[in-house]
Design a protein around this motif. Structure first.
Motif, mmCIF file in Angstrom:
data_model
loop_
_atom_site.group_PDB
_atom_site.id
_atom_site.type_symbol
_atom_site.label_atom_id
_atom_site.label_comp_id
_atom_site.label_asym_id
_atom_site.label_seq_id
_atom_site.Cartn_x
_atom_site.Cartn_y
_atom_site.Cartn_z
ATOM 1 N N MET A 103 6.108 -14.924 -43.592
ATOM 2 C CA MET A 103 5.917 -13.622 -42.979
ATOM 3 C C MET A 103 7.250 -13.095 -42.430
ATOM 4 S SD MET A 103 2.743 -13.829 -43.589
ATOM 5 C CE MET A 103 2.152 -12.264 -42.963
ATOM 6 N N PRO A 104 7.455 -11.776 -42.423
ATOM 7 C CA PRO A 104 8.689 -11.226 -41.851
ATOM 8 C C PRO A 104 8.609 -11.112 -40.331
ATOM 9 C CG PRO A 104 7.364 -9.448 -42.729
ATOM 10 C CD PRO A 104 6.620 -10.729 -43.045
ATOM 11 N N PHE A 114 0.425 -12.333 -53.482
ATOM 12 C CA PHE A 114 -0.046 -12.186 -52.113
ATOM 13 C C PHE A 114 -0.088 -10.706 -51.743
ATOM 14 C CE2 PHE A 114 1.488 -16.594 -50.987
ATOM 15 C CZ PHE A 114 0.294 -17.033 -50.454
ATOM 16 N N ASN A 115 -0.959 -10.363 -50.815
ATOM 17 C CA ASN A 115 -0.850 -9.104 -50.097
ATOM 18 C C ASN A 115 -0.873 -9.453 -48.608
ATOM 19 O OD1 ASN A 115 -3.631 -9.439 -49.365
ATOM 20 N ND2 ASN A 115 -4.248 -8.422 -51.260
ATOM 21 N N ALA A 142 5.496 -8.235 -47.386
ATOM 22 C CA ALA A 142 5.826 -7.490 -48.602
ATOM 23 C C ALA A 142 6.703 -8.378 -49.476
ATOM 24 C CB ALA A 142 6.552 -6.183 -48.280
ATOM 25 N N LEU A 143 6.426 -8.354 -50.774
ATOM 26 C CA LEU A 143 7.153 -9.219 -51.698
ATOM 27 C C LEU A 143 8.629 -8.868 -51.743
ATOM 28 C CD1 LEU A 143 7.028 -11.491 -53.758
ATOM 29 C CD2 LEU A 143 6.344 -9.814 -55.507
ATOM 30 N N ASP A 144 8.952 -7.598 -51.513
ATOM 31 C CA ASP A 144 10.362 -7.214 -51.591
ATOM 32 C C ASP A 144 11.189 -7.764 -50.435
ATOM 33 O OD1 ASP A 144 9.636 -5.529 -49.501
ATOM 34 O OD2 ASP A 144 9.963 -3.672 -50.620
ATOM 35 N N GLN A 145 10.540 -8.347 -49.428
ATOM 36 C CA GLN A 145 11.279 -8.986 -48.339
ATOM 37 C C GLN A 145 11.798 -10.371 -48.732
ATOM 38 O OE1 GLN A 145 12.117 -7.576 -45.185
ATOM 39 N NE2 GLN A 145 11.538 -5.799 -46.431
ATOM 40 N N ALA A 146 11.502 -10.789 -49.976
ATOM 41 C CA ALA A 146 11.981 -12.085 -50.456
ATOM 42 C C ALA A 146 13.501 -12.145 -50.514
ATOM 43 C CB ALA A 146 11.398 -12.381 -51.841
ATOM 44 N N GLU A 147 14.154 -10.976 -50.613
ATOM 45 C CA GLU A 147 15.615 -10.969 -50.612
ATOM 46 C C GLU A 147 16.159 -11.498 -49.283
ATOM 47 O OE1 GLU A 147 16.904 -7.028 -51.522
ATOM 48 O OE2 GLU A 147 15.700 -6.901 -53.352
ATOM 49 N N ARG A 148 15.373 -11.333 -48.224
ATOM 50 C CA ARG A 148 15.799 -11.785 -46.906
ATOM 51 C C ARG A 148 15.256 -13.171 -46.581
ATOM 52 N NH1 ARG A 148 13.568 -8.864 -43.010
ATOM 53 N NH2 ARG A 148 15.350 -8.905 -41.600
ATOM 54 N N ASN A 149 14.179 -13.582 -47.261
ATOM 55 C CA ASN A 149 13.553 -14.875 -46.999
ATOM 56 C C ASN A 149 13.063 -15.477 -48.318
ATOM 57 O OD1 ASN A 149 12.023 -17.076 -46.244
ATOM 58 N ND2 ASN A 149 10.643 -15.956 -44.893
ATOM 59 N N PRO A 150 13.804 -16.415 -48.901
ATOM 60 C CA PRO A 150 13.447 -16.992 -50.201
ATOM 61 C C PRO A 150 12.065 -17.644 -50.237
ATOM 62 C CG PRO A 150 15.687 -17.604 -49.590
ATOM 63 C CD PRO A 150 15.072 -16.949 -48.385
ATOM 64 N N LEU A 151 11.550 -18.110 -49.076
ATOM 65 C CA LEU A 151 10.218 -18.725 -49.045
ATOM 66 C C LEU A 151 9.145 -17.766 -49.544
ATOM 67 C CD1 LEU A 151 9.715 -20.804 -45.748
ATOM 68 C CD2 LEU A 151 9.620 -21.609 -48.110
ATOM 69 N N GLY A 198 5.347 3.186 -57.795
ATOM 70 C CA GLY A 198 5.382 2.531 -59.098
ATOM 71 C C GLY A 198 4.460 1.341 -59.191
ATOM 72 N N GLY A 199 3.321 1.418 -58.501
ATOM 73 C CA GLY A 199 2.346 0.339 -58.556
ATOM 74 C C GLY A 199 2.688 -0.863 -57.701
ATOM 75 N N GLN A 200 3.715 -0.760 -56.856
ATOM 76 C CA GLN A 200 4.122 -1.852 -55.976
ATOM 77 C C GLN A 200 4.153 -1.380 -54.532
ATOM 78 O OE1 GLN A 200 4.719 -4.959 -57.234
ATOM 79 N NE2 GLN A 200 4.270 -4.177 -59.281
ATOM 80 N N TYR A 201 3.906 -2.306 -53.614
ATOM 81 C CA TYR A 201 4.036 -2.014 -52.188
ATOM 82 C C TYR A 201 5.472 -2.340 -51.781
ATOM 83 C CZ TYR A 201 -1.089 -1.906 -52.144
ATOM 84 O OH TYR A 201 -2.399 -1.605 -52.389
ATOM 85 N N VAL A 202 6.235 -1.312 -51.428
ATOM 86 C CA VAL A 202 7.639 -1.524 -51.085
ATOM 87 C C VAL A 202 7.858 -1.184 -49.614
ATOM 88 C CG1 VAL A 202 8.428 -1.081 -53.433
ATOM 89 C CG2 VAL A 202 8.298 0.827 -51.810
ATOM 90 N N THR A 203 8.754 -1.901 -48.979
ATOM 91 C CA THR A 203 9.034 -1.699 -47.562
ATOM 92 C C THR A 203 9.821 -0.406 -47.364
ATOM 93 O OG1 THR A 203 9.147 -4.101 -47.274
ATOM 94 C CG2 THR A 203 10.012 -2.739 -45.485
ATOM 95 N N VAL A 204 9.311 0.479 -46.511
ATOM 96 C CA VAL A 204 10.001 1.745 -46.236
ATOM 97 C C VAL A 204 10.378 1.908 -44.759
ATOM 98 C CG1 VAL A 204 8.970 2.945 -48.212
ATOM 99 C CG2 VAL A 204 7.778 2.983 -45.987
ATOM 100 N N TRP A 205 9.866 1.026 -43.886
ATOM 101 C CA TRP A 205 10.183 1.093 -42.453
ATOM 102 C C TRP A 205 9.909 -0.261 -41.825
ATOM 103 C CZ3 TRP A 205 7.820 0.283 -37.761
ATOM 104 C CH2 TRP A 205 8.431 0.852 -36.637
ATOM 105 N N PRO A 206 10.701 -0.706 -40.853
ATOM 106 C CA PRO A 206 11.863 -0.060 -40.243
ATOM 107 C C PRO A 206 12.956 0.226 -41.277
ATOM 108 C CG PRO A 206 11.134 -1.936 -38.916
ATOM 109 C CD PRO A 206 10.401 -2.015 -40.222
ATOM 110 N N PHE A 207 13.684 1.290 -41.063
ATOM 111 C CA PHE A 207 14.647 1.733 -42.052
ATOM 112 C C PHE A 207 15.722 0.687 -42.315
ATOM 113 C CE2 PHE A 207 13.472 6.205 -40.484
ATOM 114 C CZ PHE A 207 12.504 6.356 -41.478
#
Length: 419
Positions: A368-369, A323-324, A298-307, A393-402
């Motif tokens: 990858m996470p 990417f998906n 998920a693109l929103d995991q970029a906060e945890r991994n800049p790559l 909102g048209g984006q795939y956002v991480t909702v779990w694991p919490f």
């Protein structure tokens, strides 16, 4: 027969010149890539192809490599030999996939194979690779049995459906605790190829073990053109949760049929694939909102991994899309294979196989996470893990694991006329 097979395998790999088992700088390292480039899943195949080509461009230093990415950049142990991707089109057909694998090995003289997204095609294509003694790196297919065949030459980087389906039930248990509502009634709605059939068996097993009630179980024909009767059955059963495994065409068809018949569960848990294809939201718009899906990226995991953002920016610049989970896994498959070939310092199949067995890529070297890439004795990456995303909102956002979620789950799904 064994001797003939060995001779064919040797002949298939004779296109490269070996001195001491290493390639010369002018040699191409030919990798066969098998995807659905025509047919119902062609749009998916185009994105997978673009991701594979991006990985090869980074390996070949055609574009600057993001710092820290593990992908055999520059192939230093191969004296700078370039990766050459040779594509095959399986059209979503297992027999065509097997034929393409054989063509790539015997005619195109590829050193290794990767693909094929569809689990049933990966099954047949990898059988051919096994017969010829050619490494097959699978990046995207999730049927659990693929790494239960005791194959010598098959390796898979992605987690498999045992993990993904287990995550679904853990997620539902967590949601019950969070919401105080019962989500014990589930409907199973899966396509009927290898992937969907195996997923159904896993879901049935875990439903029984964890005291969930299966309100309805439907295996629909792959590539179907109508789902009216199936959706009517789901509507009559009225489960709280639908678990669905569909490729792109049938994912879109199902959603349109749900709306036409006025059916909407509290939650739809998608088994990735068609629901995460870029064309899904382009086609469905607001009607594709609030789908929840298992995912590996998920693109929103970029906060945890800049790559993640750095490589995604390259993908978007080259292909016009983010990417998906499908394309990110395709990219990672090529990167892991290139790293192994470089570490092998050789294009000999046995050397590459040994390097794959010795792979130990840390989380910091991946987009990858996951915890990394390290293959067990069956060729399965034992460090892969899954996340769950929701369309908001048209984006795939991480909702779990919490603990890694960037947004709370929107639950229940808003009615069709409330979007």
């Amino acid at each position: 027969m064994l001797a003939a097979t060995a001779l064919l395998a040797t002949t298939a790999l004779s296109g490269l010149t070996f001195a001491t088992g290493t390639a010369r700088a002018e040699d191409e390292i030919r990798i066969g890539v098998i995807y659905p480039l025509t047919g119902a899943a062609a749009s998916t195949g185009v994105e997978l192809k673009a991701a594979a080509e991006l990985a090869a461009a980074i390996v070949n230093k055609e574009i600057p490599a993001p710092a820290g990415l593990v992908a055999g950049v520059g192939m230093p142990h191969m004296k700078g030999a370039k990766i050459k991707l040779v594509f095959g089109d399986h059209q979503g057909n297992p027999q065509v996939g097997a034929t393409e694998a054989e063509r790539l090995i015997t005619s195109e003289k590829v050193t290794a194979l990767t693909g094929a997204y569809f689990s049933n095609v990966t099954a047949t294509a990898s059988q051919v690779a096994e017969r010829y003694g050619v490494p097959f790196l699978n990046g995207e297919s999730s049927s659990a049995t693929l790494t239960q065949r005791k194959f010598k030459w098959f390796f898979r980087t992605t987690p498999h459906d045992d993990l993904f389906v287990t995550n679904f039930f853990t997620f539902l248990n967590d949601m019950e605790k969070k919401t105080g509502e019962q989500l014990r009634s589930v409907g199973l709605f899966n396509e009927n190829t290898l992937w969907g059939n195996e997923t159904t068996k896993l879901q049935t097993k875990l439903s029984e073990e964890q005291k969930f009630t299966i309100a309805e179980k439907i295996l629909y024909p792959a590539k179907t053109t109508q789902m009216t009767s199936e959706v009517q059955r789901l509507k009559a059963a009225n489960p709280a949760v639908i678990m669905q495994s569909s490729y792109l065409g049938d994912a879109i068809l199902s959603m349109k049929t749900y709306k036409e018949l006025g059916f909407l569960p509290k939650m739809l848990l998608a088994n990735d694939a068609g629901f995460n294809d870029s064309e899904f939201l382009k086609t469905m718009g607001k009607d594709g909102e609030y789908i929840i899906s298992r995912e590996v990226w998920a693109l929103d995991q970029a906060e945890r991994n800049p790559l993640i953002k750095q490589v995604n920016d390259l993908m978007r610049e080259r292909s016009g899309v983010n990417f998906n989970g499908n394309s990110a896994r395709a990219f990672t498959g090529i990167a892991v294979l290139a790293d192994a070939i470089d570490r092998a310092g050789s294009t000999k199949p046995e050397d590459i196989r040994k390097a794959l067995q010795e792979t130990n890529i840390p989380a910091s070297g991946l987009i990858m996470p996951w915890k990394g890439v390290k293959f067990d004795e069956h060729g399965q990456n034992e460090l892969g893990q899954g996340i769950i995303v929701q369309v908001q909102g048209g984006q795939y956002v991480t909702v779990w694991p919490f603990d890694v979620a960037t947004k709370p789950v929107v639950y229940p799904m808003p009615a069709w006329d409330k979007r």
